[in-house]
Design a protein around this motif. Structure first.
Motif, PDB file in Angstrom:
ATOM      1  N   VAL A  57     -22.668 -24.409 -29.527  1.00 40.04           N
ATOM      2  CA  VAL A  57     -21.965 -24.491 -28.142  1.00 40.04           C
ATOM      3  C   VAL A  57     -22.821 -24.798 -27.157  1.00 40.04           C
ATOM      4  O   VAL A  57     -24.040 -23.886 -27.067  1.00 40.04           O
ATOM      5  CB  VAL A  57     -21.000 -22.916 -27.880  1.00 40.04           C
ATOM      6  N   PRO A  58     -21.910 -25.214 -26.289  1.00 37.69           N
ATOM      7  CA  PRO A  58     -23.439 -24.873 -25.176  1.00 37.69           C
ATOM      8  C   PRO A  58     -23.705 -23.267 -24.353  1.00 37.69           C
ATOM      9  O   PRO A  58     -23.554 -22.814 -24.723  1.00 37.69           O
ATOM     10  CB  PRO A  58     -23.092 -25.989 -24.183  1.00 37.69           C
ATOM     11  N   SER A  59     -24.595 -23.739 -23.725  1.00 40.02           N
ATOM     12  CA  SER A  59     -24.694 -22.067 -22.907  1.00 40.02           C
ATOM     13  C   SER A  59     -23.403 -22.288 -21.660  1.00 40.02           C
ATOM     14  O   SER A  59     -22.947 -22.953 -21.610  1.00 40.02           O
ATOM     15  CB  SER A  59     -25.935 -21.758 -21.961  1.00 40.02           C
ATOM     16  N   ARG A  60     -23.608 -20.569 -21.182  1.00 30.12           N
ATOM     17  CA  ARG A  60     -21.868 -20.897 -19.874  1.00 30.12           C
ATOM     18  C   ARG A  60     -22.637 -19.865 -19.157  1.00 30.12           C
ATOM     19  O   ARG A  60     -23.255 -18.816 -19.259  1.00 30.12           O
ATOM     20  CB  ARG A  60     -20.692 -20.918 -20.822  1.00 30.12           C
ATOM     21  N   VAL A  61     -22.040 -20.099 -17.845  1.00 28.14           N
ATOM     22  CA  VAL A  61     -22.900 -19.394 -16.842  1.00 28.14           C
ATOM     23  C   VAL A  61     -21.808 -18.313 -16.571  1.00 28.14           C
ATOM     24  O   VAL A  61     -20.151 -19.107 -16.149  1.00 28.14           O
ATOM     25  CB  VAL A  61     -23.278 -20.077 -15.569  1.00 28.14           C
ATOM     26  N   ILE A  62     -21.647 -17.253 -16.371  1.00 26.86           N
ATOM     27  CA  ILE A  62     -20.322 -16.476 -16.354  1.00 26.86           C
ATOM     28  C   ILE A  62     -21.131 -15.081 -15.203  1.00 26.86           C
ATOM     29  O   ILE A  62     -22.038 -14.758 -16.245  1.00 26.86           O
ATOM     30  CB  ILE A  62     -20.121 -15.450 -17.742  1.00 26.86           C
ATOM     31  N   GLU A  63     -20.407 -15.193 -14.293  1.00 23.85           N
ATOM     32  CA  GLU A  63     -20.102 -14.044 -13.473  1.00 23.85           C
ATOM     33  C   GLU A  63     -22.101 -14.431 -13.376  1.00 23.85           C
ATOM     34  O   GLU A  63     -22.998 -12.879 -13.460  1.00 23.85           O
ATOM     35  CB  GLU A  63     -20.181 -12.724 -14.206  1.00 23.85           C
ATOM     36  N   GLY A  64     -22.857 -15.429 -12.792  1.00 24.60           N
ATOM     37  CA  GLY A  64     -23.452 -15.416 -12.789  1.00 24.60           C
ATOM     38  C   GLY A  64     -25.079 -15.321 -13.134  1.00 24.60           C
ATOM     39  O   GLY A  64     -26.179 -15.305 -12.836  1.00 24.60           O
ATOM     40  N   ARG A  65     -24.531 -15.269 -14.904  1.00 21.53           N
ATOM     41  CA  ARG A  65     -25.321 -15.411 -15.848  1.00 21.53           C
ATOM     42  C   ARG A  65     -25.328 -16.250 -17.080  1.00 21.53           C
ATOM     43  O   ARG A  65     -24.121 -16.850 -17.268  1.00 21.53           O
ATOM     44  CB  ARG A  65     -25.345 -14.021 -16.843  1.00 21.53           C
ATOM     45  N   THR A  66     -26.449 -16.441 -17.405  1.00 18.94           N
ATOM     46  CA  THR A  66     -26.341 -17.269 -18.948  1.00 18.94           C
ATOM     47  C   THR A  66     -25.861 -17.074 -19.916  1.00 18.94           C
ATOM     48  O   THR A  66     -27.092 -16.626 -20.180  1.00 18.94           O
ATOM     49  CB  THR A  66     -27.788 -18.353 -17.984  1.00 18.94           C
TER      50      THR A  66
END
Length: 116
Positions: free
Chosen positions: A78-87
């Protein structure tokens, strides 16, 4: 359920909690790298993260599913995701890229990472 991550017997605390995304346990990349003893640099202009650890250089462009280890490309599930400013990245893939062994305890929802 809260997912716990333990590195060499020490629990890692995250400002953005680990979560399951597309059947993969995802954790903040900087926090897991630093818990494993790796350095981390972020290049905002290129949107890339670079990490050095025991002679391995890991480079990743945020949002992609390719990660480079010493310039050799590897495909994450799965690709990385940015959530709440974190990768967030898949913890098993990242840990194994650094040479660690990874286990999962379904009952306690705990990821165990052992780095020799």
């Amino acid at each position: 359920d809260v997912i716990k991550v333990v590195v060499n017997g020490n629990r890692v605390m995250f400002d953005v909690p680990p979560m399951i995304i597309d059947d993969r346990t995802m954790v903040p990349m900087r926090a897991i790298f630093e818990a494993l003893g790796a350095t981390v640099e972020y290049d905002e202009e290129a949107n890339t993260i670079t990490s050095d650890f025991n002679g391995k250089r890991i480079t990743h462009t945020i949002g992609e599913n390719i990660i480079y280890v010493n310039e050799t490309p590897f495909e994450m599930d799965v690709p990385s995701r940015v959530i709440e400013g974190r990768t967030l990245v898949p913890v098993r893939f990242i840990s194994e890229a650094l040479g660690a062994q990874v286990g999962w305890n379904e009952e306690t929802k705990t990821v165990s990472i052992t780095l020799n």
